[in-house]
Design an enzyme around this catalytic site. Structure first.
Site, PDB file in Angstrom:
ATOM      1  N   ASP A  42       6.776  -5.840   1.836  1.00 35.21           N
ATOM      2  CA  ASP A  42       7.112  -6.865   3.050  1.00 35.21           C
ATOM      3  C   ASP A  42       6.475  -8.079   2.835  1.00 35.21           C
ATOM      4  O   ASP A  42       6.087  -8.513   1.360  1.00 35.21           O
ATOM      5  CB  ASP A  42       6.987  -6.193   4.311  1.00 35.21           C
ATOM      6  CG  ASP A  42       5.315  -6.142   4.659  1.00 35.21           C
ATOM      7  OD1 ASP A  42       4.660  -5.957   3.974  1.00 35.21           O
ATOM      8  OD2 ASP A  42       5.012  -6.079   5.780  1.00 35.21           O
ATOM      9  N   GLY A  91      -2.425  -5.598   5.483  1.00 37.93           N
ATOM     10  CA  GLY A  91      -2.620  -5.454   6.985  1.00 37.93           C
ATOM     11  C   GLY A  91      -3.402  -4.391   7.439  1.00 37.93           C
ATOM     12  O   GLY A  91      -3.846  -3.282   6.484  1.00 37.93           O
ATOM     13  N   GLY A 143      -0.318  -7.754   2.662  1.00 40.34           N
ATOM     14  CA  GLY A 143      -0.425  -8.811   3.578  1.00 40.34           C
ATOM     15  C   GLY A 143      -1.283  -9.883   3.169  1.00 40.34           C
ATOM     16  O   GLY A 143      -1.025 -11.064   3.239  1.00 40.34           O
ATOM     17  N   GLU A 171       3.003  -0.619  -1.137  1.00 40.95           N
ATOM     18  CA  GLU A 171       3.337   0.011   0.148  1.00 40.95           C
ATOM     19  C   GLU A 171       4.138   1.269  -0.139  1.00 40.95           C
ATOM     20  O   GLU A 171       4.133   2.411   0.754  1.00 40.95           O
ATOM     21  CB  GLU A 171       4.523  -0.856   0.746  1.00 40.95           C
ATOM     22  CG  GLU A 171       3.669  -2.172   1.323  1.00 40.95           C
ATOM     23  CD  GLU A 171       3.407  -2.932   0.502  1.00 40.95           C
ATOM     24  OE1 GLU A 171       2.681  -3.959   1.183  1.00 40.95           O
ATOM     25  OE2 GLU A 171       3.660  -3.111  -0.546  1.00 40.95           O
TER      26      GLU A 171
END
Length: 361
Positions: A148, A68, A117, A140
């Site tokens: 996530d 992301g 992502g 992350e």
């Protein structure tokens, strides 16, 4: 640099709908506009009987997607308290589940860098292709965040404690290790990848794989299973680090050093999220949990600090708060899992409702 209309390239080619992430200057990092364009394309192709396969790839030759747009998240938290980031994650996580439940075959070309992502838009697909250049990771914890986009679902289901190792360290998995951990399905040499992708326009996926897939070169993780499974089975991050340091394996000691450089809060929340994910029955339930965790991370100091150190100032010297594992309280970990009330993502509830309607019908 593509304009916003070209951030995702879409076209149909025979039986294939082709979706290409097109921000090569940013290693195809996802933003909200891209998520919306992908979702709209999937809606259109689902209604098109001529399209039987959706092929997801990345422009630029360096990777599918580096994750992301974390700079945008940093700026949003600093300026607006994170409202835009919560809205982005809401749509992104729904897209991840959409790909997992898509009624037509989704083929992901996971060549090169596939992180964060990028894993979310590829590793939930039906046919996930890696090459010798693939580096698949959920990094992350290195920016004060928690895996996530369904990462805790995927990694919690890897053999033994391999997923715990990858989630806590953020280390990349090559082709063989991605296959071993259930993040990918087939190996196609990079030189054959364009021909494989072209074949999907006319041949079915099984035939294209028969002609282009190959035995995967050896990986690394299989040879480390003994110490990984023994060390990462511990009940706390502190005990994991202690076991790694005492294992007598050089690779384990290196892993301990990696963990000690990560956000202590992110490490503890990640371990809790993985262990909880093992007990949850569906991807939707895990995604609902991840949304709670991600939103809670916006209220702590480490995400903004981690992005500052890695992306903004690039000093690679984050000042985590708390700075030590022993200083992270159980209450702080538990805060990340609190229900969000009316702000819940609600994917599991929606799936239960749909299933009930189908049963009644």
């Amino acid at each position: 640099m593509p304009d916003r209309d070209d951030c995702v390239l879409l076209h149909t080619d025979g039986r294939a709908g082709r979706l290409t992430l097109n921000r090569p200057h940013a290693l195809n990092a996802l933003d909200h506009t891209m998520v919306r364009r992908i979702a709209a394309a999937l809606d259109d192709w689902e209604r098109d009987p001529a399209v039987t396969t959706v092929v997801i790839g990345g422009a630029g030759g360096r990777g599918l997607c580096a994750g992301g747009d974390i700079r945008a998240i940093h700026d949003d938290v600093r300026a607006g308290g994170g409202a835009a980031s919560r809205a982005f994650w809401r749509d992104e996580y729904r897209l991840n589940v959409r790909i997992a439940r898509y009624p037509k075959t989704c083929v992901a070309l996971m060549d090169g860098i596939v992180m964060g992502g990028g894993v979310g838009v590829s590793a939930h697909g039906d046919v996930r292709i890696v090459t010798e250049r693939s580096r698949v990771a959920m990094p992350e914890t290195g920016i004060g965040f928690v895996p996530d986009v369904g990462g805790t679902f995927l990694l919690s289901r890897a053999p033994g404690e391999l997923g715990t190792h990858l989630a806590l360290t953020g280390d990349p998995a090559g082709a063989a290790d991605a296959l071993l951990c259930g993040l990918a399905d087939h190996f196609v040499p990079a030189a054959r990848l364009p021909e494989f992708a072209t074949a999907l326009s006319g041949a079915d996926v099984t035939e294209a794989l028969r002609r282009h897939a190959a035995p995967v070169p050896d990986g690394e993780l299989a040879g480390h299973r003994s110490w990984i499974d023994a060390c990462y089975a511990a009940d706390s991050v502190e005990e994991i680090v202690a076991r790694l340091e005492d294992s007598g394996e050089q690779a384990a000691k290196q892993a301990a050093g990696t963990l000690l450089s990560r956000s202590p809060t992110a490490l503890k929340v990640t371990l809790a999220a993985l262990r909880r994910a093992r007990t949850l029955g569906s991807l939707e339930e895990v995604m609902d949990q991840e949304y709670r965790v991600s939103c809670a991370a916006l209220g702590g100091p480490d995400l903004v600090e981690g992005v500052r150190a890695r992306i903004i100032d690039k000093d690679r010297n984050p000042r985590w708060s708390p700075a030590l594992l022993r200083e992270v309280s159980d209450a702080e970990v538990a805060r990340h899992f609190l229900p969000l009330g009316n702000e819940e993502l609600g994917l599991a509830a929606g799936r239960t409702s749909t299933s009930s309607q189908q049963t009644i019908g």
